[in-house]
Write a protein that holds these residues in place. Structure first.
Motif, PDB file in Angstrom:
ATOM      1  N   PRO A 233       0.796  -1.233   0.000  1.00 52.09           N
ATOM      2  CA  PRO A 233       0.000   0.000   0.000  1.00 52.09           C
ATOM      3  C   PRO A 233       0.828   1.282   0.000  1.00 52.09           C
ATOM      4  CG  PRO A 233       0.211  -0.800   2.233  1.00 52.09           C
ATOM      5  CD  PRO A 233       0.980  -1.760   1.364  1.00 52.09           C
ATOM      6  N   GLY A 234       2.046   1.255  -0.519  1.00 58.28           N
ATOM      7  CA  GLY A 234       2.867   2.457  -0.566  1.00 58.28           C
ATOM      8  C   GLY A 234       3.601   2.703   0.741  1.00 58.28           C
ATOM      9  N   ILE A 235       3.736   3.976   1.105  1.00 60.27           N
ATOM     10  CA  ILE A 235       4.441   4.364   2.330  1.00 60.27           C
ATOM     11  C   ILE A 235       3.424   4.487   3.456  1.00 60.27           C
ATOM     12  CG2 ILE A 235       5.801   6.174   3.441  1.00 60.27           C
ATOM     13  CD1 ILE A 235       6.944   6.791   0.618  1.00 60.27           C
ATOM     14  N   VAL A 236       3.571   3.641   4.450  1.00 59.93           N
ATOM     15  CA  VAL A 236       2.617   3.572   5.559  1.00 59.93           C
ATOM     16  C   VAL A 236       3.378   3.351   6.861  1.00 59.93           C
ATOM     17  CG1 VAL A 236       0.713   2.675   4.148  1.00 59.93           C
ATOM     18  CG2 VAL A 236       2.338   1.074   5.188  1.00 59.93           C
ATOM     19  N   SER A 237       2.676   3.431   7.972  1.00 57.75           N
ATOM     20  CA  SER A 237       3.247   2.951   9.225  1.00 57.75           C
ATOM     21  C   SER A 237       3.614   1.484   9.015  1.00 57.75           C
ATOM     22  CB  SER A 237       2.222   3.074  10.347  1.00 57.75           C
ATOM     23  OG  SER A 237       2.677   2.423  11.511  1.00 57.75           O
ATOM     24  N   CYS A 238       4.854   1.104   9.386  1.00 55.56           N
ATOM     25  CA  CYS A 238       5.323  -0.245   9.027  1.00 55.56           C
ATOM     26  C   CYS A 238       4.402  -1.333   9.577  1.00 55.56           C
ATOM     27  CB  CYS A 238       6.760  -0.462   9.483  1.00 55.56           C
ATOM     28  SG  CYS A 238       7.009  -0.505  11.272  1.00 55.56           S
ATOM     29  N   GLY A 239       3.774  -1.074  10.719  1.00 58.55           N
ATOM     30  CA  GLY A 239       2.852  -2.054  11.272  1.00 58.55           C
ATOM     31  C   GLY A 239       1.652  -2.312  10.387  1.00 58.55           C
ATOM     32  N   ARG A 240       1.312  -1.328   9.554  1.00 61.40           N
ATOM     33  CA  ARG A 240       0.117  -1.415   8.723  1.00 61.40           C
ATOM     34  C   ARG A 240       0.413  -1.925   7.307  1.00 61.40           C
ATOM     35  NH1 ARG A 240      -4.450   2.145  10.248  1.00 61.40           N
ATOM     36  NH2 ARG A 240      -4.858   1.510  12.408  1.00 61.40           N
ATOM     37  N   TRP A 241       1.671  -2.217   7.003  1.00 60.84           N
ATOM     38  CA  TRP A 241       1.995  -2.698   5.650  1.00 60.84           C
ATOM     39  C   TRP A 241       1.371  -4.086   5.465  1.00 60.84           C
ATOM     40  CZ3 TRP A 241       4.396  -6.418   2.685  1.00 60.84           C
ATOM     41  CH2 TRP A 241       4.755  -6.050   1.384  1.00 60.84           C
ATOM     42  N   ARG A 242       0.302  -4.112   4.665  1.00 67.22           N
ATOM     43  CA  ARG A 242      -0.444  -5.350   4.387  1.00 67.22           C
ATOM     44  C   ARG A 242      -0.959  -6.026   5.660  1.00 67.22           C
ATOM     45  NH1 ARG A 242       1.771  -7.680  -1.389  1.00 67.22           N
ATOM     46  NH2 ARG A 242       2.089  -5.626  -2.308  1.00 67.22           N
ATOM     47  N   PHE A 243      -1.243  -5.198   6.657  1.00 70.40           N
ATOM     48  CA  PHE A 243      -1.856  -5.691   7.894  1.00 70.40           C
ATOM     49  C   PHE A 243      -2.620  -4.514   8.500  1.00 70.40           C
ATOM     50  CE2 PHE A 243      -1.266  -7.211  12.478  1.00 70.40           C
ATOM     51  CZ  PHE A 243      -2.346  -8.088  12.396  1.00 70.40           C
ATOM     52  N   GLU A 244      -3.778  -4.202   7.892  1.00 65.66           N
ATOM     53  CA  GLU A 244      -4.502  -2.974   8.212  1.00 65.66           C
ATOM     54  C   GLU A 244      -5.021  -2.930   9.643  1.00 65.66           C
ATOM     55  OE1 GLU A 244      -7.516  -2.205   5.339  1.00 65.66           O
ATOM     56  OE2 GLU A 244      -6.123  -2.235   3.634  1.00 65.66           O
ATOM     57  N   GLU A 245      -5.129  -4.096  10.283  1.00 68.80           N
ATOM     58  CA  GLU A 245      -5.682  -4.137  11.630  1.00 68.80           C
ATOM     59  C   GLU A 245      -4.663  -3.701  12.688  1.00 68.80           C
ATOM     60  OE1 GLU A 245      -5.394  -6.906   9.689  1.00 68.80           O
ATOM     61  OE2 GLU A 245      -7.390  -6.839   8.757  1.00 68.80           O
ATOM     62  N   ALA A 246      -3.401  -3.595  12.294  1.00 68.25           N
ATOM     63  CA  ALA A 246      -2.347  -3.310  13.269  1.00 68.25           C
ATOM     64  C   ALA A 246      -2.434  -1.876  13.780  1.00 68.25           C
ATOM     65  CB  ALA A 246      -0.978  -3.544  12.639  1.00 68.25           C
ATOM     66  N   ALA A 247      -1.853  -1.669  14.959  1.00 66.81           N
ATOM     67  CA  ALA A 247      -1.757  -0.321  15.508  1.00 66.81           C
ATOM     68  C   ALA A 247      -0.796   0.513  14.660  1.00 66.81           C
ATOM     69  CB  ALA A 247      -1.263  -0.383  16.946  1.00 66.81           C
ATOM     70  N   VAL A 248      -1.047   1.803  14.608  1.00 66.68           N
ATOM     71  CA  VAL A 248      -0.143   2.726  13.918  1.00 66.68           C
ATOM     72  C   VAL A 248       1.051   3.013  14.821  1.00 66.68           C
ATOM     73  CG1 VAL A 248       0.117   5.084  13.054  1.00 66.68           C
ATOM     74  CG2 VAL A 248      -1.952   3.782  12.540  1.00 66.68           C
ATOM     75  N   VAL A 249       2.262   2.865  14.285  1.00 65.92           N
ATOM     76  CA  VAL A 249       3.480   3.225  15.010  1.00 65.92           C
ATOM     77  C   VAL A 249       4.236   4.255  14.188  1.00 65.92           C
ATOM     78  CG1 VAL A 249       3.663   1.012  16.217  1.00 65.92           C
ATOM     79  CG2 VAL A 249       4.828   1.310  14.010  1.00 65.92           C
ATOM     80  N   ALA A 250       5.074   5.050  14.864  1.00 65.28           N
ATOM     81  CA  ALA A 250       5.781   6.156  14.207  1.00 65.28           C
ATOM     82  C   ALA A 250       7.041   5.663  13.507  1.00 65.28           C
ATOM     83  CB  ALA A 250       6.111   7.242  15.221  1.00 65.28           C
ATOM     84  N   GLN A 251       6.829   4.752  12.580  1.00 65.57           N
ATOM     85  CA  GLN A 251       7.929   4.161  11.816  1.00 65.57           C
ATOM     86  C   GLN A 251       7.397   3.922  10.410  1.00 65.57           C
ATOM     87  OE1 GLN A 251      11.117   3.325  13.115  1.00 65.57           O
ATOM     88  NE2 GLN A 251      11.629   1.241  12.543  1.00 65.57           N
ATOM     89  N   PHE A 252       7.927   4.668   9.435  1.00 71.57           N
ATOM     90  CA  PHE A 252       7.528   4.437   8.053  1.00 71.57           C
ATOM     91  C   PHE A 252       8.021   3.065   7.589  1.00 71.57           C
ATOM     92  CE2 PHE A 252       7.806   9.238   7.597  1.00 71.57           C
ATOM     93  CZ  PHE A 252       6.437   9.417   7.467  1.00 71.57           C
ATOM     94  N   GLY A 253       7.246   2.464   6.697  1.00 70.21           N
ATOM     95  CA  GLY A 253       7.669   1.219   6.058  1.00 70.21           C
ATOM     96  C   GLY A 253       7.248   1.259   4.598  1.00 70.21           C
ATOM     97  N   ALA A 254       8.099   0.737   3.727  1.00 73.71           N
ATOM     98  CA  ALA A 254       7.775   0.697   2.299  1.00 73.71           C
ATOM     99  C   ALA A 254       8.652  -0.321   1.605  1.00 73.71           C
ATOM    100  CB  ALA A 254       7.957   2.075   1.653  1.00 73.71           C
ATOM    101  N   VAL A 255       8.163  -0.775   0.439  1.00 71.56           N
ATOM    102  CA  VAL A 255       8.918  -1.693  -0.410  1.00 71.56           C
ATOM    103  C   VAL A 255       8.859  -1.137  -1.833  1.00 71.56           C
ATOM    104  CG1 VAL A 255       9.169  -4.058  -1.269  1.00 71.56           C
ATOM    105  CG2 VAL A 255       8.252  -3.649   1.042  1.00 71.56           C
ATOM    106  N   GLY A 256      10.043  -0.969  -2.447  1.00 78.10           N
ATOM    107  CA  GLY A 256      10.103  -0.510  -3.830  1.00 78.10           C
ATOM    108  C   GLY A 256      10.753  -1.546  -4.715  1.00 78.10           C
ATOM    109  N   ARG A 257      10.272  -1.637  -5.951  1.00 74.81           N
ATOM    110  CA  ARG A 257      10.826  -2.579  -6.932  1.00 74.81           C
ATOM    111  C   ARG A 257      11.542  -1.812  -8.026  1.00 74.81           C
ATOM    112  NH1 ARG A 257       9.817  -4.981 -11.874  1.00 74.81           N
ATOM    113  NH2 ARG A 257      10.243  -7.240 -11.987  1.00 74.81           N
ATOM    114  N   LYS A 258      12.738  -2.240  -8.374  1.00 68.21           N
ATOM    115  CA  LYS A 258      13.493  -1.585  -9.438  1.00 68.21           C
ATOM    116  C   LYS A 258      12.918  -2.009 -10.788  1.00 68.21           C
ATOM    117  CE  LYS A 258      18.172  -0.782 -11.191  1.00 68.21           C
ATOM    118  NZ  LYS A 258      19.618  -0.963 -10.943  1.00 68.21           N
ATOM    119  N   PRO A 259      12.442  -1.046 -11.585  1.00 69.77           N
ATOM    120  CA  PRO A 259      11.820  -1.415 -12.866  1.00 69.77           C
ATOM    121  C   PRO A 259      12.827  -1.891 -13.896  1.00 69.77           C
ATOM    122  CG  PRO A 259      11.924   0.976 -12.616  1.00 69.77           C
ATOM    123  CD  PRO A 259      12.421   0.406 -11.331  1.00 69.77           C
TER     124      PRO A 259
END
Length: 259
Positions: A233-259
């Protein structure tokens, strides 16, 4: 004991281990860890969310993206579900290179070097600020002409200059082929993620522990992913990356793929 290990000052790898419930820490680490928690009570949740993010991302990359090579920079102390354990649970032939420059992590590295017979794990004693050395050493275990997932969880926050941090990421990703991935987490003061409490905690940390740390804004974090295609889902709280039920924490998480 490794003569580079200091027990008179708190160190990030050991304090993080303490927050995760581990035993590889000293009284000074626990004291600083407790004080940081007093400033910022959700720091333990951040540590656990970061670890759970690692598990979800590595599982996805191994199971759904077919990645078989992982370069984990800023490994930290071994705990449950290390990168090789998660990856090799999905694909036993996965190859993992761990990188850290913390002497206590080096002392415990043998715990990271267990591997399924079909795969490989290796440990490199190197600094994240020296990506050329990391790539040269990793290339002895990984085939850098084939896709690699680079994991930098909670490590760029120890590179205080944002331009230097961007250059490190660019050097690493420029050396890898299309289909490679960059996996990042990073603390923030972003009020949307409840990061205001990080400010006092980080100030205390920088006066009482090592190495010094910095938070970054969403825009600064986004800049590390320039030129990559963000996975949902892009740049989100790392706890919420593909786990929407998780609590929000003050830590960004993201995954990028090199085209």
């Amino acid at each position: 004991m490794n003569d580079r290990i200091r027990t008179d000052i708190a160190h990030n790898a050991r304090v993080w281990n303490y927050w995760l419930g581990g035993k590889d820490n000293y009284p000074v680490d626990r004291a600083v860890g407790d004080q940081v928690t007093a400033f910022y009570p959700s720091i333990g949740e951040v540590a656990r969310a970061d670890r759970a993010f690692l598990g979800r991302v590595v599982t996805h990359l191994a199971a759904d993206a077919g990645v078989r090579q992982f370069l984990d920079i800023g490994t930290g102390l071994p705990t449950a579900d290390n990168t090789h354990e998660v990856a090799q649970r999905v694909a036993a032939d996965s190859r993992i290179v761990y990188v850290d420059n913390d002497p206590i992590v080096l002392t415990h590295a043998r715990a990271l070097l267990t591997s399924a017979p079909e795969g490989v794990t290796e440990y490199v004693d190197a600094d994240a600020r020296d990506p050329e050395t990391i790539l040269a050493a990793a290339g002895e275990t990984l085939d850098l002409s084939r896709p690699v997932a680079v994991l930098m969880l909670g490590i760029l926050n120890f590179v205080l200059d944002t331009g230097e941090a961007r250059a490190i990421v660019k050097t690493l990703m420029d050396a890898l082929p299309s289909g490679s991935y960059l996996v990042l987490t990073h603390p923030t003061l972003d009020p949307e993620l409840g990061g205001e409490g990080n400010k006092a905690a980080m100030a205390f940390w920088n006066e009482n522990a090592t190495p010094p740390i910095t938070a970054r804004s969403r825009a600064e974090f986004t800049s590390f992913l320039d030129g990559l295609d963000l996975l949902e889902p892009g740049i989100v709280s790392c706890g919420r990356w593909r786990f929407e039920e998780a609590a929000v924490v003050a830590q960004f998480g993201a995954v990028g793929r090199k085209p």
